[in-house]
Motif scaffolding. Structure first.
Motif, PDB file in Angstrom:
ATOM      1  N   ASP A 107     -27.399 -32.111 -29.675  1.00 31.89           N
ATOM      2  CA  ASP A 107     -27.796 -30.709 -29.529  1.00 31.89           C
ATOM      3  C   ASP A 107     -28.123 -30.444 -28.066  1.00 31.89           C
ATOM      4  O   ASP A 107     -28.332 -31.397 -27.282  1.00 31.89           O
ATOM      5  N   ASN A 110     -28.271 -24.703 -24.599  1.00 32.12           N
ATOM      6  CA  ASN A 110     -27.369 -23.578 -24.388  1.00 32.12           C
ATOM      7  C   ASN A 110     -25.967 -23.940 -24.841  1.00 32.12           C
ATOM      8  O   ASN A 110     -25.712 -25.102 -25.169  1.00 32.12           O
ATOM      9  N   ASP A 111     -25.111 -22.945 -24.836  1.00 31.83           N
ATOM     10  CA  ASP A 111     -23.753 -23.192 -25.306  1.00 31.83           C
ATOM     11  C   ASP A 111     -22.937 -23.910 -24.239  1.00 31.83           C
ATOM     12  O   ASP A 111     -23.092 -23.628 -23.034  1.00 31.83           O
ATOM     13  N   THR A 130     -15.890 -21.505 -25.051  1.00 38.98           N
ATOM     14  CA  THR A 130     -16.267 -22.824 -25.581  1.00 38.98           C
ATOM     15  C   THR A 130     -15.529 -23.070 -26.887  1.00 38.98           C
ATOM     16  O   THR A 130     -15.125 -22.110 -27.579  1.00 38.98           O
ATOM     17  N   ASP A 133     -19.881 -26.289 -30.806  1.00 43.68           N
ATOM     18  CA  ASP A 133     -21.232 -25.805 -31.050  1.00 43.68           C
ATOM     19  C   ASP A 133     -22.199 -26.487 -30.097  1.00 43.68           C
ATOM     20  O   ASP A 133     -21.953 -27.609 -29.625  1.00 43.68           O
ATOM     21  N   PRO A 134     -23.333 -25.817 -29.796  1.00 46.82           N
ATOM     22  CA  PRO A 134     -24.349 -26.501 -28.983  1.00 46.82           C
ATOM     23  C   PRO A 134     -24.825 -27.799 -29.637  1.00 46.82           C
ATOM     24  O   PRO A 134     -25.129 -28.775 -28.971  1.00 46.82           O
ATOM     25  N   ASN A 336     -18.783 -29.353 -36.310  1.00 48.94           N
ATOM     26  CA  ASN A 336     -18.467 -28.337 -35.300  1.00 48.94           C
ATOM     27  C   ASN A 336     -17.690 -27.192 -35.957  1.00 48.94           C
ATOM     28  O   ASN A 336     -16.578 -27.375 -36.461  1.00 48.94           O
TER      29      ASN A 336
END
Length: 513
Positions: A107, A110-111, A130, A133-134, A336
Motif C-alpha cells: 500500500d 498516493n496513487d 496509472t 491500485d495504491p 489490482n
C-alpha cells in the motif's frame, strides 16, 4: 547520544556501521549455577525409571540382557542409529517437488501515477495515468521441480541410507565389545563372591605367619636361612593375594556399571558351576575363520559402506557441474482492480548454470579420488589387522582352555596336599608351618583357577567378536522385554557351545557392590 550524532553525521555509511555494531555478540561462558543444574539433571537421569528393578540373583544372560537394554554406551549408539534413519527419511523427502505458497500485500499514501516520453524526449501525454491500485494483495501457489536438484537429492538419499547402515555396524561393534566385557566381569564377580572373604582370611593368616617368621629371624631361633626363606614365601603369598584381591574387588562395580546399576546398589549373582565350552566355531581352519571375519566384521562393513558413499559422491560432483533446469506451474491472483484478469495460471522453465562449478570440478574430483584411495588403504590395513585378531583370539582361547584344565588340576591337587598336611599335623606328625603353607597354596590355587576361568569366558566371547558374529539376535528391535532378550541370548549362545547351567535363588546372599 554522541555515537548516534556521529553516525548521523557520517550519513548512510555511519548508520550501517551503527546497526552492525549493535548486532555484534559477546559470548558468555556458562556460569557455575548453570553447570550445577546441567550436571544435576544428567545425574538424575543416568538411571532410567523404566529399568526393571533387581529382585533376585542375576545370572549371566540377565546381566547381558540388562547391558543391552540399559547400558548408556549402547543407548548412545541406538540414538545415533535413529538419527541416521531420520536423516535418510528427510533426504528421501528432498527428492519431491517444491510446492511454495506466496502472499504479498502493499500500500502507499498516493496513487502510482506516471507519464511517458517519446524517443525524441517529448512528453507523449501530459496527463499522468496509472494501471495499479495504491494498495493490492497478490498471491500464488507454485509447484517447481528442479531436475538437477532431484538427481543430487537421489544420491544424497542413497548416501544417507548408507550412513544409517554405518550406524548399525557401529552399534554391532559396541554390542560385541559390551558382551565380552559383561561375560568377563560376571565371572570375575562370581570369583569375587566365592573368594573375597576367604582372601581376607588368607591375608590375615599370611600376616600372622610372616610376623612369626620375622620374630624367629630377630631372635635367631631355629634355622635362620629356613626362616628367611619362609618369610620370603609368605611375602610372595601376600603380594599375590593382594593383587588378586585388587582385581576381584572392582569386578562387581564394573559389572554394575555395564548393567547401568547405581554404584553401591546391593545385588548378588548366581553362583554357577564351571561348565565346559563346546565351541564348534574353533574347529574351523584359520583361513575359513578369517574369510568369515572379513565378510562380517563391523569395521570392514563400515569401510565398504563409506566406499559406496564415496562413489555416490563422485556422481554427485558431476551433477553439480551441470546446468540447473527448473520447471514450474503455478496458480496466481492479484486484487489490482485495473487488471482485466485477476486470476491466472502460469508455467514455464528456468535454466541457470553456475559456471564457477566448472573451475571447481577438478579440485573436488581429486578430493573424492583421494578419499577413495584413503578408504581402500584403510580396508587393506583392516584386513591385516582382522586376520591377526582372528588368529590371536583363536590361539588365546585354546591356550586358556588348556590353562583352565591345568589350573583346575593344580587346584584339586593343592586341596589334597593341604588335606594330607592337615591330617598329619592333627595326628602329630607334621608341622604347623607346613600345614599353613599348604593351606595358603590351596587357597591361591582356587583363586587362580577362578580368575583363569573368567579370562577364558571373555576369550570365548572374543573369538565370536573377532569373526564379526552378532552377539544378539539380529532380528531384535530393542523394544523387547528384559525376559525376551535374556531368553533369545541364552538360546543363541547355547547353540554356540555355552553349556552354562544356572539356578536362581531369591534368598542368595546379598553383597554390597
Amino acid at each position: 547520544m554522541k555515537p548516534l550524532r556521529q553516525s548521523l553525521a557520517l550519513g548512510p555509511l555511519g548508520m550501517m556501521l551503527l546497526v552492525v555494531s549493535g548486532c555484534s555478540i559477546n559470548p558468555q561462558p556458562l556460569t557455575q549455577a548453570e553447570m550445577d543444574e546441567f550436571a544435576a539433571d544428567k545425574q538424575s537421569r543416568m538411571i532410567s525409571d523404566e529399568q526393571v528393578p533387581v529382585t533376585q540373583s542375576i545370572d549371566l544372560y540377565e546381566a547381558i540382557a540388562r547391558a543391552l537394554k540399559y547400558n548408556l554406551d549402547h543407548r548412545l549408539e541406538v540414538a545415533d542409529r535413529r538419527l541416521r534413519n531420520a536423516e535418510f527419511e528427510e533426504a528421501e523427502v528432498d527428492m519431491l517437488p517444491e510446492l511454495v505458497a506466496k502472499a504479498n500485500w502493499s500500500d502507499r499514501n498516493n496513487d502510482p501515477f506516471s507519464t511517458s516520453i517519446t524517443e525524441e524526449g517529448s512528453l507523449e501525454n501530459s496527463l499522468a495515468s496509472t494501471s495499479a491500485d495504491p494498495g493490492s494483495t497478490s498471491g500464488s501457489l507454485e509447484l517447481t521441480w528442479d531436475i538437477l536438484d532431484f538427481g543430487l537429492s537421489y544420491y544424497r538419499a542413497k548416501q544417507a541410507g548408507d550412513k544409517f547402515f554405518i550406524a548399525e555396524e557401529q552399534r554391532r561393534s559396541t554390542v560385541n565389545r559390551l558382551l565380552e566385557d559383561v561375560r568377563t566381569a560376571y565371572w570375575r564377580t562370581v570369583a569375587a563372591e566365592r573368594h573375597l572373604d576367604e582372601l581376607k582370611r588368607l591375608e590375615r593368616r599370611t600376616q600372622n605367619a610372616l610376623e612369626a617368621a620375622r620374630q624367629q629371624v630377630r631372635q635367631g631361633e631355629g634355622g635362620r636361612l629356613e626362616a628367611l626363606r619362609y618369610q620370603r614365601e609368605m611375602l610372595d603369598t601376600l603380594k599375590t593375594a593382594k593383587e588378586l584381591r585388587r582385581d576381584l574387588f572392582v569386578a562387581k562395580n564394573q559389572l554394575a556399571a555395564l548393567m547401568n546399576l547405581p554404584q553401591g546398589q546391593e545385588f548378588s549373582v548366581v553362583m554357577p558351576r564351571h561348565p565346559e565350552l563346546q565351541t564348534p566355531i574353533t574347529t574351523l581352519s584359520p583361513e575359513a575363520m578369517t574369510e568369515a571375519a572379513l565378510r562380517n566384521r563391523p569395521e570392514m562393513r563400515e569401510v565398504a559402506y563409506r566406499l559406496r558413499i564415496n562413489k555416490q559422491e563422485e556422481k554427485a560432483t558431476v551433477l553439480e557441474m551441470l546446468p540447473s533446469i527448473r520447471g514450474y506451474l503455478g496458480a496466481n491472483f492479484d486484487t489490482n482492480d485495473f487488471l482485466v484478469n485477476q486470476n491466472w495460471t502460469g508455467w514455464g522453465a528456468r535454466v541457470s548454470w553456475d559456471l564457477m562449478s566448472l573451475a571447481q570440478y577438478p579440485a573436488r574430483q581429486q578430493a573424492v579420488e583421494y578419499q577413495g584411495k584413503l578408504l581402500d588403504a584403510r580396508a587393506l590395513a583392516l584386513t591385516q589387522s582382522i586376520a591377526t585378531q582372528v588368529y590371536v583370539a583363536h590361539k588365546r582361547f585354546t591356550s586358556l582352555q588348556d590353562e583352565v584344565e591345568i589350573a583346575e588340576e593344580y587346584h584339586e591337587t593343592s586341596q589334597r596336599i593341604f588335606a594330607q598336611a592337615r591330617n598329619e599335623y592333627e595326628a602329630g606328625f607334621g608341622s604347623q608351618r607346613e600345614m599353613v603353607r599348604e593351606q595358603l597354596k590351596a587357597i591361591l590355587a582356587s583363586l587362580r583357577f577362578d580368575a583363569t576361568y573368567a579370562e577364558m569366558q571373555g576369550a570365548f566371547a572374543n573369538v565370536h567378536a573377532a569373526m564379526g558374529l552378532n552377539a544378539y539376535d539380529g532380528e531384535m528391535s530393542g523394544q523387547e522385554s528384559l525376559k525376551e532378550i535374556e531368553a533369545a541370548l541364552r538360546d543363541l549362545w547355547r547353540e554356540r557351545g555355552d553349556m552354562v547351567q544356572t539356578s536362581r535363588s531369591t534368598s542368595a546372599t546379598r553383597v554390597t557392590g
